[in-house]
Design a protein around this motif. Structure first.
Motif, short mmCIF file in Angstrom:
data_model
loop_
_atom_site.label_atom_id
_atom_site.label_comp_id
_atom_site.label_asym_id
_atom_site.label_seq_id
_atom_site.Cartn_x
_atom_site.Cartn_y
_atom_site.Cartn_z
N LEU A 97 -14.54 9.64 5.44
CA LEU A 97 -13.76 8.52 4.93
C LEU A 97 -13.06 7.81 6.08
O LEU A 97 -12.77 8.40 7.12
CB LEU A 97 -12.69 9.00 3.94
N PHE A 98 -12.78 6.49 5.85
CA PHE A 98 -12.07 5.70 6.86
C PHE A 98 -10.74 5.17 6.36
O PHE A 98 -9.90 4.77 7.17
CB PHE A 98 -12.95 4.53 7.31
N GLU A 99 -10.56 5.13 5.04
CA GLU A 99 -9.30 4.57 4.54
C GLU A 99 -9.06 5.03 3.11
O GLU A 99 -10.00 5.19 2.33
CB GLU A 99 -9.33 3.04 4.60
N VAL A 100 -7.79 5.22 2.79
CA VAL A 100 -7.34 5.43 1.41
C VAL A 100 -6.14 4.52 1.19
O VAL A 100 -5.23 4.47 2.02
CB VAL A 100 -6.96 6.90 1.14
N ARG A 101 -6.15 3.82 0.05
CA ARG A 101 -5.02 2.98 -0.35
C ARG A 101 -4.63 3.32 -1.78
O ARG A 101 -5.47 3.68 -2.60
CB ARG A 101 -5.37 1.49 -0.28
N CYS A 102 -3.34 3.14 -2.08
CA CYS A 102 -2.83 3.30 -3.44
C CYS A 102 -1.90 2.13 -3.76
O CYS A 102 -1.12 1.69 -2.90
CB CYS A 102 -2.05 4.61 -3.59
N TYR A 103 -2.00 1.64 -5.00
CA TYR A 103 -1.18 0.49 -5.41
C TYR A 103 -0.61 0.72 -6.79
O TYR A 103 -1.19 1.40 -7.63
CB TYR A 103 -2.02 -0.79 -5.43
N ALA A 104 0.54 0.10 -7.00
CA ALA A 104 1.16 0.11 -8.32
C ALA A 104 0.46 -0.94 -9.18
O ALA A 104 0.02 -1.97 -8.68
CB ALA A 104 2.64 -0.18 -8.22
N VAL A 147 1.53 4.50 -9.75
CA VAL A 147 0.21 4.19 -9.20
C VAL A 147 -0.74 3.80 -10.33
O VAL A 147 -0.76 4.47 -11.37
CB VAL A 147 -0.37 5.39 -8.42
N SER A 148 -1.52 2.74 -10.11
CA SER A 148 -2.55 2.34 -11.07
C SER A 148 -3.87 2.01 -10.40
O SER A 148 -4.86 1.74 -11.09
CB SER A 148 -2.09 1.13 -11.88
N LYS A 149 -3.90 2.03 -9.07
CA LYS A 149 -5.14 1.73 -8.35
C LYS A 149 -5.25 2.66 -7.15
O LYS A 149 -4.26 2.86 -6.42
CB LYS A 149 -5.16 0.28 -7.85
N VAL A 150 -6.43 3.19 -6.94
CA VAL A 150 -6.75 3.95 -5.72
C VAL A 150 -8.02 3.35 -5.14
O VAL A 150 -9.01 3.16 -5.86
CB VAL A 150 -6.94 5.45 -6.00
N GLU A 151 -7.98 3.01 -3.85
CA GLU A 151 -9.12 2.39 -3.18
C GLU A 151 -9.42 3.15 -1.90
O GLU A 151 -8.50 3.51 -1.16
CB GLU A 151 -8.81 0.92 -2.86
N LEU A 152 -10.69 3.41 -1.65
CA LEU A 152 -11.05 4.09 -0.41
C LEU A 152 -12.31 3.49 0.18
O LEU A 152 -13.10 2.86 -0.51
CB LEU A 152 -11.23 5.59 -0.65
N ASP A 171 0.84 -1.20 0.00
CA ASP A 171 0.00 0.00 0.00
C ASP A 171 0.88 1.24 0.00
O ASP A 171 1.51 1.58 1.00
CB ASP A 171 -0.92 -0.03 1.22
N LEU A 172 0.89 1.94 -1.13
CA LEU A 172 1.74 3.13 -1.26
C LEU A 172 1.24 4.32 -0.46
O LEU A 172 2.00 5.23 -0.15
CB LEU A 172 1.84 3.52 -2.75
N ALA A 173 -0.06 4.30 -0.10
CA ALA A 173 -0.59 5.41 0.69
C ALA A 173 0.11 5.50 2.04
O ALA A 173 0.33 6.61 2.57
CB ALA A 173 -2.09 5.25 0.88
N LYS A 174 0.47 4.36 2.60
CA LYS A 174 1.15 4.36 3.90
C LYS A 174 2.55 4.98 3.80
O LYS A 174 3.14 5.35 4.81
CB LYS A 174 1.24 2.94 4.44
N LYS A 175 3.07 5.06 2.57
CA LYS A 175 4.41 5.61 2.38
C LYS A 175 4.37 7.09 1.95
O LYS A 175 5.43 7.67 1.67
CB LYS A 175 5.15 4.78 1.34
N ALA A 176 3.16 7.64 1.89
CA ALA A 176 3.05 9.06 1.51
C ALA A 176 3.72 9.93 2.56
O ALA A 176 3.65 9.67 3.77
CB ALA A 176 1.58 9.43 1.36
N ASN A 177 4.39 10.98 2.10
CA ASN A 177 5.06 11.89 3.03
C ASN A 177 4.09 12.85 3.69
O ASN A 177 4.38 13.41 4.76
CB ASN A 177 6.14 12.68 2.28
N GLU A 178 2.94 13.04 3.04
CA GLU A 178 1.96 13.96 3.61
C GLU A 178 0.57 13.55 3.12
O GLU A 178 0.40 13.12 1.98
CB GLU A 178 2.27 15.40 3.18
N ILE A 179 -0.43 13.66 3.99
CA ILE A 179 -1.83 13.46 3.62
C ILE A 179 -2.65 14.51 4.35
O ILE A 179 -2.49 14.72 5.55
CB ILE A 179 -2.30 12.03 3.94
N PHE A 180 -3.52 15.20 3.61
CA PHE A 180 -4.28 16.29 4.23
C PHE A 180 -5.61 16.47 3.50
O PHE A 180 -5.79 16.07 2.36
CB PHE A 180 -3.48 17.59 4.21
N GLY A 181 -6.56 17.08 4.22
CA GLY A 181 -7.87 17.37 3.66
C GLY A 181 -8.06 18.85 3.42
O GLY A 181 -7.38 19.69 4.06
#
Length: 640
Positions: A633-640, A543-548, A488-498
């Motif tokens: 929202l409760f979760e965001v994921r990103c995958y290659a 990135v080729s997939k985004v799941e939330l 899950d690339l989202a966990k490796k993001a340097n920043e996440i904000f709304g």
């Protein structure tokens, strides 16, 4: 066969004595009774030819799921979606089991936690949401078709209705094939598969495979269970028969049929009340202390007789003037079974596992319906309460994978009321939505078996982390087990904000917990619409997939009820909180690029798939919910 002979003569004798005729001999040298029939003189006028019809097809699958109730549907869909060629075999003309139009039991789950809900997500929630969109009139026959649509739309899944798996063909300790009788076509299918999952409740296929099982109630000492009887016995909770009535706007007479058993309510326990009788009385129930499967037809007749006797009492005793204008508009003919065989796995789930909330390293599902021990005698013992007690849970308990596969048949798994558990544990976990979570777990495990060429026990021993991570990615929830998917690339993001925040924190979207639970907040909520969430990486990622996972208010139940409740605990509409319209963008070479748009979302788990981009940021733009001014929202994921 005498009832007690069942336990002396074993499985084969029990099958022969049951309601399914022994219409073949799978491994013997004798002739096939149905198909080797020289007296079949078929003359086809169109071709002018004679012959014996060939109705013995053979079909090959990766996974065969037996039983099309909530557990079986979820097992089959999970298996198919995760890559296994799957068949779902159901012995009735409709799907849904006890929740179908044939029986009409509310599809309950963890909606009995000290007055609060903690609803199931994953595939079972998808089914219930699909029903809210397609069945606003809350019709049980339409619910049958909603479930049918949900299953047949899966491209990797074959559905066989009116088909019962009647015998397992063994190869050592493995099931090689299931022999399946399809009553509507007079066909005897041979279904070959690598993995078999018995979600049929009674477990006929599993029993013929030689899988170990037990029936009845354990004594207190075996598992140190507070609510078990002092000494083990054969009692099993009974089956119920339901009905419903409607107000005709004028007095309606009722005359009971010839087979009705007169009911007087004399000497009945005070808890045998008639509240909500318009929509059925669940304590019209008959149990058994012996072979409850072989007794089914006898009990069905009794239940029909008792039901009409009770309705005669309601209509004609003079004690219920509010029933004067009521008329029966539906009466069940197929009793709703609660208990029969419980197969033995590597672990037997018991009362204390639940009440002490024991942690399992191989947890794959959860429950929380109260421990609910019914009067074994049912309506034939009216001086006793219909249910002896309800031990209400304050929080959910875990259910382990080791209780979902057979101890001695190596490629056999289970989901539903027939899993490895004690009678007292079953009194809670038998609830359909809990069974559905087990179904999604074993269906997902089956695909791991096929991908890695292993058996269920090895999944539990060596690949349980892979199973748990896939379940959580597919929106199943496992208590006290945060998701930690290394891909899950989202966990490796340097920043996440709304863009705005009214509650929670955007960082919660990558904490691995996809709901608010046990008093902890695990969400981000906007302050109004249009709202945005943005993820930033210092170094570009592919990135080729985004799941939330959006909000569907898991603190409120959405299953269909006969009384169509709409209050704090029950909703009869599409959840207002759910996200309806959104789009996503990726920043490529400093420019924002549109990656996908959804205008009519219908699920909590939302997926975007697109051609791989090399990006430094993903932005999620949320423009509409089904009625709330904020989006959660409760979760965001990103995958290659």
């Amino acid at each position: 066969m005498k009832r007690r002979d069942f336990f002396r003569k074993g499985t084969s004798a029990a099958i022969a004595a049951g309601t399914i005729p022994m219409i073949f001999t799978s491994c013997a040298s004798t002739n096939d009774i149905v198909y080797d029939k020289p007296k079949d003189k078929w003359y086809h006028l169109g071709t002018g030819k004679s012959g014996i019809p060939n109705r013995k097809p053979i079909a090959n699958y990766d996974v065969a799921v037996i039983g099309g109730g909530a557990a079986g549907i979820c097992a089959a869909v999970a298996s198919a979606r995760n890559g296994s060629k799957t068949v779902l075999i159901q012995d009735r003309p409709v799907l849904g089991g006890n929740a179908s139009s044939e029986m009409r039991v509310h599809l309950n789950g963890v909606n009995n936690l000290k007055g609060k809900a903690e609803r199931e997500t994953g595939i079972i929630e998808e089914i219930l949401l699909h029903n809210r969109f397609e069945n606003e009139q809350e019709s049980f026959p339409i619910f049958d078709h909603v479930m049918y649509d949900f299953v047949v739309r899966e491209p990797n899944l074959t559905l066989m209705l009116n088909t019962q798996a009647v015998e397992a063909v063994m190869d050592g300790d493995k099931i090689k094939s299931a022999l399946c009788w399809q009553a509507t076509t007079e066909k005897m299918y041979t279904i070959n598969a690598s993995i078999f999952i018995d979600c049929s409740g009674d477990g006929l296929l599993a029993a013929t495979s030689g899988a170990e099982y037990r029936t009845g109630r354990e004594g207190k000492a075996e598992f140190n269970e507070t609510y078990a009887p002092d000494v083990a016995d054969g009692w099993q909770m009974g089956a119920s028969l339901l009905m419903s009535s409607k107000d005709m706007g004028r007095p309606i007479k009722y005359s009971p049929p010839s087979y009705a058993i007169k009911y007087t309510h004399e000497g009945a326990h005070p808890r045998r009340h008639f509240k909500w009788f318009k929509d059925g009385i669940w304590w019209i129930e008959v149990g058994s202390d012996d072979d409850i499967i072989a007794d089914f037809e006898e009990n069905r007749h009794k239940l029909m007789a008792y039901l009409h006797g009770v309705w005669d009492y309601i209509k004609n005793s003079g004690n219920f003037p509010e029933a004067d204008n009521l008329a029966l508009d539906w009466v069940g003919s197929l009793p709703c079974r609660r208990e029969s065989r419980r197969f033995i796995g590597d672990y037997i789930m018991s009362e204390k596992d639940m009440t002490e909330h024991r942690d399992f390293i191989d947890a794959v599902a959860f429950g929380g319906w109260s421990l609910d021990e019914h009067n074994p005698g049912g309506i034939e013992n009216i001086s006793e309460p219909p249910s002896y007690f309800h031990y209400h849970f304050k929080s959910v308990y875990q259910f382990p994978f080791r209780s979902l596969y057979s101890k001695n048949v190596s490629n056999l798994m289970f989901a539903g009321r027939n899993v490895s558990q004690t009678h007292i544990a079953l009194s809670s976990s038998r609830i359909m939505a809990t069974c559905a979570l087990q179904g999604q777990a074993v269906g997902t495990a089956a695909t791991i078996c096929n991908k890695r060429n292993i058996l269920p026990r090895e999944v539990g021993q060596n690949y349980i982390n892979e199973l748990q991570e896939q379940l959580m990615r597919d929106d199943a929830f496992i208590p006290k087990r945060p998701a930690k998917d290394p891909l899950d690339l989202a966990k490796k993001a340097n920043e996440i904000f709304g863009s705005t925040t009214s509650s929670g924190d955007a960082k919660n979207l990558i904490n691995g917990i996809s709901r608010d639970i046990d008093g902890e907040i695990n969400h981000w909520q906007s302050d109004g619409l249009n709202a945005k969430i943005q993820l930033e990486w210092n170094i570009p990622v592919n990135v080729s997939k985004v799941e939330l996972k959006c909000d569907t208010n898991v603190k409120r139940n959405i299953m269909m009820r006969k009384d169509s409740k709409n209050d704090k605990l029950y909703g009869n509409q599409v959840p207002k909180e759910m996200l309806k319209a959104l789009n996503i963008e990726g920043r490529v070479n400093g420019q924002w690029k549109k990656l996908g748009i959804i205008t009519d979302n219908r699920t909590r788990l939302i997926k975007f798939n697109f051609n791989t981009i090399k990006t430094t940021a993903i932005r999620i733009n949320m423009t509409e919910t089904y009625g709330m001014k904020n989006v959660k929202l409760f979760e965001v994921r990103c995958y290659a």
